[in-house]
Enzyme design. Structure first.
Site, short mmCIF file in Angstrom:
data_model
loop_
_atom_site.label_atom_id
_atom_site.label_comp_id
_atom_site.label_asym_id
_atom_site.label_seq_id
_atom_site.Cartn_x
_atom_site.Cartn_y
_atom_site.Cartn_z
N HIS A 163 -5.79 2.71 2.53
CA HIS A 163 -5.18 3.63 3.09
C HIS A 163 -5.78 4.12 4.47
O HIS A 163 -4.81 4.26 5.20
CB HIS A 163 -5.36 4.81 2.14
CG HIS A 163 -4.93 4.64 0.88
ND1 HIS A 163 -3.72 3.75 0.56
CD2 HIS A 163 -5.15 5.18 -0.25
CE1 HIS A 163 -3.61 3.85 -0.90
NE2 HIS A 163 -4.45 4.32 -1.48
N ASP A 202 0.87 -1.15 0.05
CA ASP A 202 -0.17 -0.06 0.22
C ASP A 202 0.95 1.33 -0.02
O ASP A 202 1.67 1.49 1.00
CB ASP A 202 -1.02 0.00 1.33
CG ASP A 202 -1.99 1.41 1.25
OD1 ASP A 202 -1.50 2.39 0.51
OD2 ASP A 202 -2.75 1.27 1.91
N HIS A 203 1.04 1.89 -1.28
CA HIS A 203 1.99 3.08 -1.24
C HIS A 203 2.01 4.09 -0.10
O HIS A 203 2.96 4.92 0.01
CB HIS A 203 2.16 3.49 -2.66
CG HIS A 203 0.83 4.39 -2.94
ND1 HIS A 203 -0.46 3.99 -3.43
CD2 HIS A 203 0.74 5.56 -2.58
CE1 HIS A 203 -1.18 5.16 -3.55
NE2 HIS A 203 -0.53 6.08 -3.14
#
Lengths: 333, 530
Positions: free
Chosen positions: B281, B218-219
């Site tokens: 996120h 998950d960047h």
């Protein structure tokens, strides 16, 4: 990121220190409400004794704002002049991700005996609770220099060491203070590439059979790199040959089972790069396949500013450098 | 440097001897004394990165620039190579051209990476693709002298994850080819469409790969400021004593985007705000905000605490979903001075779409630290600005000594962690207004990371790619984290589907539907205006 630009300046000759402090306070006050952040992570003191060093140092300091927001105190001591104090205070701005960041630079031109007691001038400008690295741009300081008392770290350039005696003085200083050597930082590409040549497991074995090393360059860099190689590879001084040259080059010659291998780092074919080269005997057992030579490393466009910024990121003792310096003093230039 | 003599290329291409009983490589490797003192820099070990979906947008836009940056920072070992795999018919040179054009201002080190890189065209459900990949990787290891470290990056659509994992497993590529080598599989979110499909995906991946080999990206976790939540909380003694129900009234998490769905209408129709933002996120930011101090800042310490935090979030019942969650969809409106269409008028979007572009919700947490502290979450597209922040709203003072007129502009303290853009930390507190009267008013002490640390931070993908190749899973999401996040989110999907919960409309360029305001106002609170 943009270069720092002067927003406002003040200067005067023959002043008292309190005048400069007041002028600095005025500049800071003016910056309030201009939608600019004032931030600093250190007070950087730079000692620039000679005119010819001043230009390069000022240029490096100008570029520094891009890396380390710092209050800068630039000292121009001249004990041979009449006793006087000239001062300049400037408020600079640099753009950081859309924020305007302000920082201050104070220049003190100190004539007379006060030039030997710069510590008494500097403390009025240091920011509380923050490190005070002191950069001697030009000379290696004497271990008894009173200014060292305010320094949390001393930044020097061993390139300025003219002989083994100065290297020994530097070593003495390093035993008392945390010293960061800009020359050592600039030599990092040579060190990295040479270490990288021996990274493949098969090449590592050649390190046990080093016959000799040759280091070319000016006195400071060649002594330091020679000392590093001698210390890390446990070589006798006679195995280390130092050669005067304009450019830094390192050559390690290894001999095993009657065969010779050489590992070299020097100027690359591309402009302003350092490149590594490995020459192994054809058919030697365990030779790694090509092309595991580390790629060339581009050199910084502004080596002084870049090494200074790098030094300020690592304000801690470096045992490898100290060992290299210690060994360098035993090598004949 | 001296003139070329018997260069390495001439000396070694034919110089690889077959292993012998006493071959040097089998002996313990002596240390490299010249590398002493340089180990502080983390470098990817020698190896090959295989990218599935190599001709796609993610590869060109994110992965290749991140790799180039790593090469420029000398964080890739000599001989590092990329193998591109995709269905697009390309040859090695075509892929190398793609690598070059993806990074126009590349440094000289990138040329070395490009030179070694290869391409393999093939279908992901064709066993032959993986048989050829096996041969190619073995050849590359031999040619470049690599010890067999392999990282497989799945930059494909999620539907291909299982197929690629199966294909790799079928030819044994999931296991190291040499002793001591590492094989890792990196996959991009979304990890499933709901709890069931996430578990199916997980089971399929675990058929071939151990959990320790799987790196779920998950960047958001690669962003410096997300990591700074950890630094702020656990490197400073002044915040942590206040970080609990005794002092905090409630928490607000906002992930707002000013853009609409742009060209991603087709994707977004299948995802929606809940799957696209909240499940990953938001849950990551939430877990970092709620977690207990870890024993150490390492992969197990941090991820154990994150999972514990997520486990303490109360899984919403159907009734709670109906009362504490608002789903919305943007209508036409004005965004940044431009008239913009409604979601249903966007390209590739069903004109009768029921996909949510906005979610507001209240969660509660059942643990010692957070019991009774509501967590308000708000995310959406076409909101007034792009901002991600966590705001900790503190309780008011027990007794306000000032009269109402003197303290009209005073609100309870708030600590705001801004994650993007303009990353930083802001503390709101009361201060006296200069003058004869004793009026107090809010002031904001605002720290910007960008202004305090002028050094360029690595891009999130750059950081995460290096972590994956180095083998540091701290900033990747563990299987149980994914599962727990889905357990929290899944009841929303189910309830919305079963009860056919209607969408609340909101004008583009506003902070969401009126129902979202009512959600928080009925508790006597208000959304912040970030």
């Amino acid at each position: 990121m943009a270069h720092a630009v002067a927003v406002d300046t003040w200067d005067a000759q023959g002043v008292r220190l309190s005048d400069i402090v007041a002028a600095l306070a005025d500049l800071r006050h003016q910056s309030v409400g201009k939608n600019a952040a004032r931030t600093a992570v250190m007070t950087l003191v730079a000692v620039v004794p000679a005119d010819e060093q001043a230009y390069a140092a000022t240029r490096a300091l100008g570029a520094l704002g891009r890396h380390h927001p710092a209050r800068i105190v630039l000292l121009r001591p001249d004990p041979d002049q009449v006793a006087t104090l000239d001062g300049r205070a400037a408020l600079y701005a640099v753009d950081a991700d859309g924020h305007q960041v302000n920082f201050e630079e104070v220049t003190l031109v100190v004539g007379g005996q006060a030039a030997n007691h710069l510590d008494s001038l500097v403390e009025a400008f240091t920011l509380s609770d923050l490190p005070v690295p002191v950069w001697y741009a030009g000379d290696i300081p004497q271990p008894t220099d009173p200014l060292l008392s305010v320094a949390t770290t001393v930044l020097i350039d061993s390139r300025d060491a003219a002989d083994s005696g100065q290297l020994r003085a530097l070593l003495e200083l390093a035993r008392r203070r945390t010293v960061v050597d800009l020359s050592w930082i600039r030599l990092k590409p040579w060190r990295e590439l040479l270490a990288g040549l021996f990274e493949p497991p098969e090449c590592r074995l050649w390190l046990e059979s080093v016959e000799s090393v040759e280091v070319s360059g000016k006195i400071g860099p060649r002594q330091l790199l020679g000392g590093w190689l001698a210390a890390q590879l446990r070589l006798m001084p006679r195995q280390v040959q130092l050669v005067d040259s304009r450019h830094v080059e390192v050559r390690v010659v290894c001999r095993r089972d009657g065969q010779t291998a050489t590992f070299e780092v020097g100027r690359g074919e591309l402009h302003r790069t350092v490149a590594a080269r490995r020459t192994l005997p054809a058919g030697a057992r365990g030779n790694p396949p090509s092309p595991n030579v580390p790629p060339p490393i581009p050199l910084a466009e502004d080596p002084l500013a870049t090494s200074l910024a790098d030094a300020l990121t690592h304000l801690e003792p470096d045992a490898i450098w100290e060992r290299a310096l210690s060994t360098a003093t035993s090598l004949s230039a | 440097m001296s003139a070329p003599e018997a260069s390495e290329a001439a000396g070694t291409t034919s110089g690889v001897d077959p292993p012998e009983e006493d071959a040097p490589t089998r002996q313990p490797l002596p240390p490299n004394p010249l590398a002493e003192g340089m180990q502080a820099t983390r470098r990817a070990p020698p190896g090959v990165l295989t990218v599935f979906g190599a001709s796609g947008d993610l590869t060109s836009r994110k992965l290749l620039p991140a790799l180039e940056s790593l090469s420029r920072r000398r964080l890739l070992q000599p001989g590092f190579a990329v193998v591109g795999v995709a269905r697009t018919p390309l040859d090695d040179q075509g892929f190398r051209d793609l690598m070059t054009t993806a990074v126009p201002d590349a440094g000289p080190a990138w040329e070395e990476v490009v030179k070694h890189s290869r391409y393999l065209a093939g279908e992901y459900d064709d066993p032959d693709t993986f048989s050829r990949l096996l041969v190619l990787l073995d050849d590359l290891d031999a040619e470049l002298g690599h010890p067999g470290n392999r990282t497989f990056y799945l930059a494909t659509i999620p539907a291909m994850f299982e197929k690629v994992a199966d294909g790799l497993g079928a030819v044994g590529l999931q296991r190291p080819s040499q002793p001591g080598a590492a094989v890792r599989l990196v996959i991009e979110k979304p990890f499933g469409r709901d709890l069931d499909s996430a578990r199916q995906l997980d089971a399929a991946l675990h058929q071939e790969f151990d959990e320790s080999q799987i790196y779920r990206i998950d960047h958001y976790l690669g962003k410096e400021t997300v990591q700074n939540v950890l630094a702020l909380r656990f490197a400073n003694a002044i915040f942590e004593p206040l970080w609990n129900r005794s002092y905090i009234d409630h928490v607000q998490i906002t992930v707002a985007e000013s853009l609409g769905v742009e060209k991603r209408g087709g994707f977004y129709e299948r995802a929606g705000a809940l799957r696209d933002i909240v499940q990953n996120h938001v849950m990551q930011v939430l877990s970092l905000t709620l977690m207990e101090p870890p024993i150490s800042i390492d992969s197990q310490g941090i991820r154990d605490e994150k999972v514990k935090a997520l486990r303490s979030v109360v899984i919403p019942s159907t009734e709670q979903v109906l009362s504490d969650v608002v789903r919305g969809q943007y209508d036409s409106g004005w965004s940044e001075g431009v008239a913009v269409p409604a979601y249903r008028q966007e390209p590739d979007v069903d004109p009768k779409s029921e996909t949510e572009t906005f979610v507001a919700m209240k969660l509660t947490v059942d643990n010692w630290r957070w019991a009774g502290v509501p967590i308000y979450i708000r995310t959406g597209k076409r909101l007034p600005k792009r901002i991600t922040e966590v705001a900790l709203q503190f309780q008011g003072v027990p007794h306000l000594a000032f009269n109402a007129a003197e303290s009209r502009d005073l609100r309870p303290n708030a600590l705001v962690l801004r994650i993007q853009p303009d990353e930083g930390v802001a503390l709101r507190f009361g201060a006296k207004v200069p003058g004869q009267a004793f009026k107090v008013r809010d002031v904001l002490m605002d720290m910007s990371y960008g202004a305090s640390f002028l050094e360029e931070a690595p891009d999130a993908y750059e950081r995460l790619l290096l972590d994956a190749m180095v083998g540091d899973p701290t900033l990747f999401i563990r299987s149980d984290e994914v599962d727990q996040a889905w357990q929290i989110v899944d009841p929303l999907l189910t309830t919305w589907e079963q009860r056919q919960v209607p969408l609340a409309g909101y004008a583009a360029g506003t902070w969401g539907p009126r129902q979202a305001d009512q959600l928080i106002e009925r508790d006597g609170r208000q959304w912040r205006t970030p």
